[in-house]
Design a protein around this motif. Structure first.
Motif, PDB file in Angstrom:
ATOM      1  N   ALA A 196       0.806  -1.213   0.000  1.00  0.00           N
ATOM      2  CA  ALA A 196       0.000   0.000   0.000  1.00  0.00           C
ATOM      3  C   ALA A 196       0.843   1.268   0.000  1.00  0.00           C
ATOM      4  CB  ALA A 196      -0.938   0.010   1.202  1.00  0.00           C
ATOM      5  N   ALA A 197       2.061   1.200   0.610  1.00  0.00           N
ATOM      6  CA  ALA A 197       2.896   2.400   0.704  1.00  0.00           C
ATOM      7  C   ALA A 197       4.311   2.012   1.090  1.00  0.00           C
ATOM      8  CB  ALA A 197       2.322   3.385   1.728  1.00  0.00           C
ATOM      9  N   GLU A 198       5.264   2.859   0.743  1.00  0.00           N
ATOM     10  CA  GLU A 198       6.623   2.784   1.258  1.00  0.00           C
ATOM     11  C   GLU A 198       6.932   4.107   1.925  1.00  0.00           C
ATOM     12  OE1 GLU A 198       9.455  -0.372  -1.108  1.00  0.00           O
ATOM     13  OE2 GLU A 198       9.982   1.751  -1.176  1.00  0.00           O
ATOM     14  N   VAL A 199       7.357   4.058   3.187  1.00  0.00           N
ATOM     15  CA  VAL A 199       7.537   5.278   3.976  1.00  0.00           C
ATOM     16  C   VAL A 199       8.839   5.187   4.768  1.00  0.00           C
ATOM     17  CG1 VAL A 199       5.053   5.692   4.173  1.00  0.00           C
ATOM     18  CG2 VAL A 199       6.203   4.311   5.905  1.00  0.00           C
ATOM     19  N   SER A 200       9.277   6.326   5.277  1.00  0.00           N
ATOM     20  CA  SER A 200      10.511   6.372   6.065  1.00  0.00           C
ATOM     21  C   SER A 200      10.243   6.438   7.570  1.00  0.00           C
ATOM     22  CB  SER A 200      11.354   7.580   5.644  1.00  0.00           C
ATOM     23  OG  SER A 200      10.626   8.781   5.840  1.00  0.00           O
ATOM     24  N   ASP A 201       8.977   6.428   7.971  1.00  0.00           N
ATOM     25  CA  ASP A 201       8.599   6.581   9.374  1.00  0.00           C
ATOM     26  C   ASP A 201       7.202   5.981   9.512  1.00  0.00           C
ATOM     27  OD1 ASP A 201       7.280   7.860  11.701  1.00  0.00           O
ATOM     28  OD2 ASP A 201       9.042   9.155  11.793  1.00  0.00           O
ATOM     29  N   ILE A 202       6.982   5.135  10.530  1.00  0.00           N
ATOM     30  CA  ILE A 202       5.673   4.484  10.643  1.00  0.00           C
ATOM     31  C   ILE A 202       4.894   4.942  11.873  1.00  0.00           C
ATOM     32  CG2 ILE A 202       6.303   2.457   9.286  1.00  0.00           C
ATOM     33  CD1 ILE A 202       6.672   0.938  11.980  1.00  0.00           C
ATOM     34  N   ARG A 203       5.248   6.074  12.449  1.00  0.00           N
ATOM     35  CA  ARG A 203       4.511   6.541  13.624  1.00  0.00           C
ATOM     36  C   ARG A 203       3.038   6.757  13.323  1.00  0.00           C
ATOM     37  NH1 ARG A 203       8.821  11.007  15.685  1.00  0.00           N
ATOM     38  NH2 ARG A 203       9.032  11.172  13.412  1.00  0.00           N
ATOM     39  N   ASP A 204       2.719   7.218  12.109  1.00  0.00           N
ATOM     40  CA  ASP A 204       1.318   7.447  11.764  1.00  0.00           C
ATOM     41  C   ASP A 204       0.539   6.151  11.557  1.00  0.00           C
ATOM     42  OD1 ASP A 204       1.690  10.167  11.886  1.00  0.00           O
ATOM     43  OD2 ASP A 204       1.907  10.435   9.716  1.00  0.00           O
ATOM     44  N   TYR A 205       1.253   5.042  11.390  1.00  0.00           N
ATOM     45  CA  TYR A 205       0.607   3.749  11.170  1.00  0.00           C
ATOM     46  C   TYR A 205       0.582   2.895  12.437  1.00  0.00           C
ATOM     47  CZ  TYR A 205       1.152   4.797   6.187  1.00  0.00           C
ATOM     48  OH  TYR A 205       1.104   5.384   4.944  1.00  0.00           O
ATOM     49  N   TRP A 206       1.186   3.392  13.511  1.00  0.00           N
ATOM     50  CA  TRP A 206       1.356   2.560  14.704  1.00  0.00           C
ATOM     51  C   TRP A 206       0.022   2.310  15.395  1.00  0.00           C
ATOM     52  CZ3 TRP A 206       5.048  -0.578  15.641  1.00  0.00           C
ATOM     53  CH2 TRP A 206       5.128  -1.212  16.888  1.00  0.00           C
ATOM     54  N   ARG A 207      -0.152   1.092  15.927  1.00  0.00           N
ATOM     55  CA  ARG A 207      -1.360   0.706  16.644  1.00  0.00           C
ATOM     56  C   ARG A 207      -0.978   0.005  17.938  1.00  0.00           C
ATOM     57  NH1 ARG A 207      -4.526  -2.453  11.804  1.00  0.00           N
ATOM     58  NH2 ARG A 207      -4.324  -4.107  13.370  1.00  0.00           N
ATOM     59  N   ASP A 208      -1.886   0.028  18.888  1.00  0.00           N
ATOM     60  CA  ASP A 208      -1.610  -0.563  20.204  1.00  0.00           C
ATOM     61  C   ASP A 208      -1.568  -2.084  20.184  1.00  0.00           C
ATOM     62  OD1 ASP A 208      -1.431   1.921  21.348  1.00  0.00           O
ATOM     63  OD2 ASP A 208      -3.503   1.941  22.083  1.00  0.00           O
ATOM     64  N   ASP A 209      -2.042  -2.700  19.094  1.00  0.00           N
ATOM     65  CA  ASP A 209      -2.052  -4.163  19.046  1.00  0.00           C
ATOM     66  C   ASP A 209      -0.896  -4.734  18.226  1.00  0.00           C
ATOM     67  OD1 ASP A 209      -2.994  -3.292  16.541  1.00  0.00           O
ATOM     68  OD2 ASP A 209      -4.215  -5.104  16.274  1.00  0.00           O
ATOM     69  N   LEU A 210       0.056  -3.895  17.803  1.00  0.00           N
ATOM     70  CA  LEU A 210       1.106  -4.375  16.904  1.00  0.00           C
ATOM     71  C   LEU A 210       2.264  -5.012  17.673  1.00  0.00           C
ATOM     72  CD1 LEU A 210       1.242  -1.537  14.215  1.00  0.00           C
ATOM     73  CD2 LEU A 210       0.070  -3.757  14.101  1.00  0.00           C
ATOM     74  N   VAL A 211       2.763  -6.121  17.128  1.00  0.00           N
ATOM     75  CA  VAL A 211       3.907  -6.835  17.685  1.00  0.00           C
ATOM     76  C   VAL A 211       5.017  -6.845  16.637  1.00  0.00           C
ATOM     77  CG1 VAL A 211       4.755  -9.023  18.617  1.00  0.00           C
ATOM     78  CG2 VAL A 211       2.397  -8.293  19.081  1.00  0.00           C
ATOM     79  N   SER A 212       6.222  -6.449  17.060  1.00  0.00           N
ATOM     80  CA  SER A 212       7.368  -6.378  16.144  1.00  0.00           C
ATOM     81  C   SER A 212       8.243  -7.620  16.284  1.00  0.00           C
ATOM     82  CB  SER A 212       8.219  -5.139  16.450  1.00  0.00           C
ATOM     83  OG  SER A 212       7.454  -3.957  16.343  1.00  0.00           O
ATOM     84  N   PHE A 213       8.613  -8.175  15.155  1.00  0.00           N
ATOM     85  CA  PHE A 213       9.550  -9.299  15.096  1.00  0.00           C
ATOM     86  C   PHE A 213      10.780  -8.844  14.326  1.00  0.00           C
ATOM     87  CE2 PHE A 213       5.378 -11.106  15.542  1.00  0.00           C
ATOM     88  CZ  PHE A 213       5.539 -12.240  16.334  1.00  0.00           C
ATOM     89  N   VAL A 214      11.954  -8.950  14.930  1.00  0.00           N
ATOM     90  CA  VAL A 214      13.205  -8.631  14.254  1.00  0.00           C
ATOM     91  C   VAL A 214      13.946  -9.939  14.005  1.00  0.00           C
ATOM     92  CG1 VAL A 214      15.394  -7.379  14.366  1.00  0.00           C
ATOM     93  CG2 VAL A 214      13.309  -6.338  15.277  1.00  0.00           C
ATOM     94  N   LEU A 215      14.288 -10.159  12.747  1.00  0.00           N
ATOM     95  CA  LEU A 215      14.915 -11.402  12.310  1.00  0.00           C
ATOM     96  C   LEU A 215      16.354 -11.127  11.868  1.00  0.00           C
ATOM     97  CD1 LEU A 215      11.985 -12.573   9.982  1.00  0.00           C
ATOM     98  CD2 LEU A 215      12.207 -12.913  12.449  1.00  0.00           C
ATOM     99  N   GLY A 216      17.224 -12.083  12.092  1.00  0.00           N
ATOM    100  CA  GLY A 216      18.612 -11.939  11.682  1.00  0.00           C
ATOM    101  C   GLY A 216      18.745 -11.684  10.191  1.00  0.00           C
ATOM    102  N   CYS A 217      19.803 -10.983   9.804  1.00  0.00           N
ATOM    103  CA  CYS A 217      20.015 -10.553   8.419  1.00  0.00           C
ATOM    104  C   CYS A 217      21.416 -10.938   7.948  1.00  0.00           C
ATOM    105  CB  CYS A 217      19.824  -9.039   8.322  1.00  0.00           C
ATOM    106  SG  CYS A 217      20.299  -8.349   6.722  1.00  0.00           S
ATOM    107  N   SER A 218      21.526 -11.352   6.690  1.00  0.00           N
ATOM    108  CA  SER A 218      22.820 -11.759   6.152  1.00  0.00           C
ATOM    109  C   SER A 218      23.806 -10.599   6.026  1.00  0.00           C
ATOM    110  CB  SER A 218      22.637 -12.434   4.784  1.00  0.00           C
ATOM    111  OG  SER A 218      22.074 -11.548   3.838  1.00  0.00           O
ATOM    112  N   PHE A 219      23.325  -9.356   6.024  1.00  0.00           N
ATOM    113  CA  PHE A 219      24.271  -8.229   6.039  1.00  0.00           C
ATOM    114  C   PHE A 219      25.197  -8.328   7.259  1.00  0.00           C
ATOM    115  CE2 PHE A 219      21.432  -4.980   3.558  1.00  0.00           C
ATOM    116  CZ  PHE A 219      21.642  -5.703   2.405  1.00  0.00           C
ATOM    117  N   SER A 220      24.722  -9.005   8.302  1.00  0.00           N
ATOM    118  CA  SER A 220      25.500  -9.097   9.534  1.00  0.00           C
ATOM    119  C   SER A 220      26.797  -9.880   9.339  1.00  0.00           C
ATOM    120  CB  SER A 220      24.663  -9.755  10.637  1.00  0.00           C
ATOM    121  OG  SER A 220      23.455  -9.052  10.850  1.00  0.00           O
TER     122      SER A 220
END
Length: 279
Positions: A113-137
């Protein structure tokens, strides 16, 4: 900050290498947060782990957690947030998942739907963030081991492809594995297997070497994500499981709402790559 680095942050040049533009992870994150860095993150803050992102409503979080547990190669978990909390203290000082990635993707019903540089306007109280390992590492370790990474030296994003390798389903989550590709000589490929096998938290050893058609890639010159790089005579393509896999899964599953990183635009954490190594 030096004048050269300031210039690179203000206007990253096409084809210019990012490698070492920041030596400190938090410095890199703050530059992203201020909007001073909006390019891909390959080569930034060498030695620090980078992370892929998937943000889902809490109602889907348990199933996605099981999906990651069943698919540790493409989805190695580095951190999971509390519902509604954008901070990830286990990954670094003042990490705010809403602002600290250069580019995010907003998905609705499986469509971008969109590509943005900041997601504060999309943030919701029910959201859960998952951070996954990356090969750049693990790229810093490969370079330190004398292995050329062409996308790094040319300042490009890594090439990424959908494959015919299917993930293990969990709840509604299913779909194809995505891989990243780096061309190497046979000798360097053997060395790369040895180096990356030590870091399963950031995808570990490659999942395939050689003929791309065997994993369903019809045209190696046309990646599904990222930038194409030339494979020179005497080189083979080497493929690693990739944390963009959840985006292919999102397209297949079509949840009503989801946020991911844009491929190649990662969260740079304060976690040292050396802390993730098995040896």
């Amino acid at each position: 900050m030096s004048a050269n680095i300031s210039a690179a942050i203000s206007c990253p040049s096409a084809g210019a290498s990012n490698y070492g533009a920041f030596t400190n992870a938090r410095e890199a994150r703050l530059a992203v947060r201020r909007g001073e860095w909006d390019s891909h993150t390959s080569g930034l803050a060498p030695g620090y782990a980078q992370g892929n992102l998937a943000i889902l409503p809490e109602a889907l979080a348990t199933d996605f957690l099981r999906f990651c547990q069943r698919n540790p190669k493409p989805c190695p978990l580095l951190a999971v947030s509390e519902p509604g909390d954008p901070m990830l203290p286990t990954l670094g000082e003042d990490v705010d998942i809403r602002t600290d990635i250069p580019r995010y993707r907003i998905w609705k019903h499986g469509e971008l739907a969109a590509e943005v540089s900041d997601i504060r306007d999309y943030w919701r109280d029910d959201l859960v963030s998952f951070v996954l390992g990356c090969s750049f590492s693990f790229e810093h370790a490969l370079i330190e081991g004398g292995i050329e990474l062409r996308h790094v030296s040319q300042g490009k994003n890594v090439a990424m492809y959908r494959t015919n390798i299917q993930t293990v389903p969990a709840g509604p989550f299913h779909g194809p594995m995505v891989v990243s590709m780096r061309p190497m000589t046979a000798a360097n490929a053997i060395r790369a297997v040895q180096i990356t096998a030590r870091v399963p938290a950031v995808h570990g050893a490659p999942v395939h070497l050689g003929d791309p058609a065997q994993i369903g890639i019809a045209d190696i010159s046309r990646p599904d994500f990222g930038d194409a790089v030339e494979i020179l005579p005497g080189e083979m393509p080497v493929f690693w499981a990739c944390g963009v896999t959840p985006q292919a899964v999102v397209m297949a599953v079509a949840p009503e709402f989801c946020i991911t990183h844009a491929p190649g635009y990662m969260l740079i954490t304060d976690v040292r790559n050396s802390d993730l190594s098995l040896a």
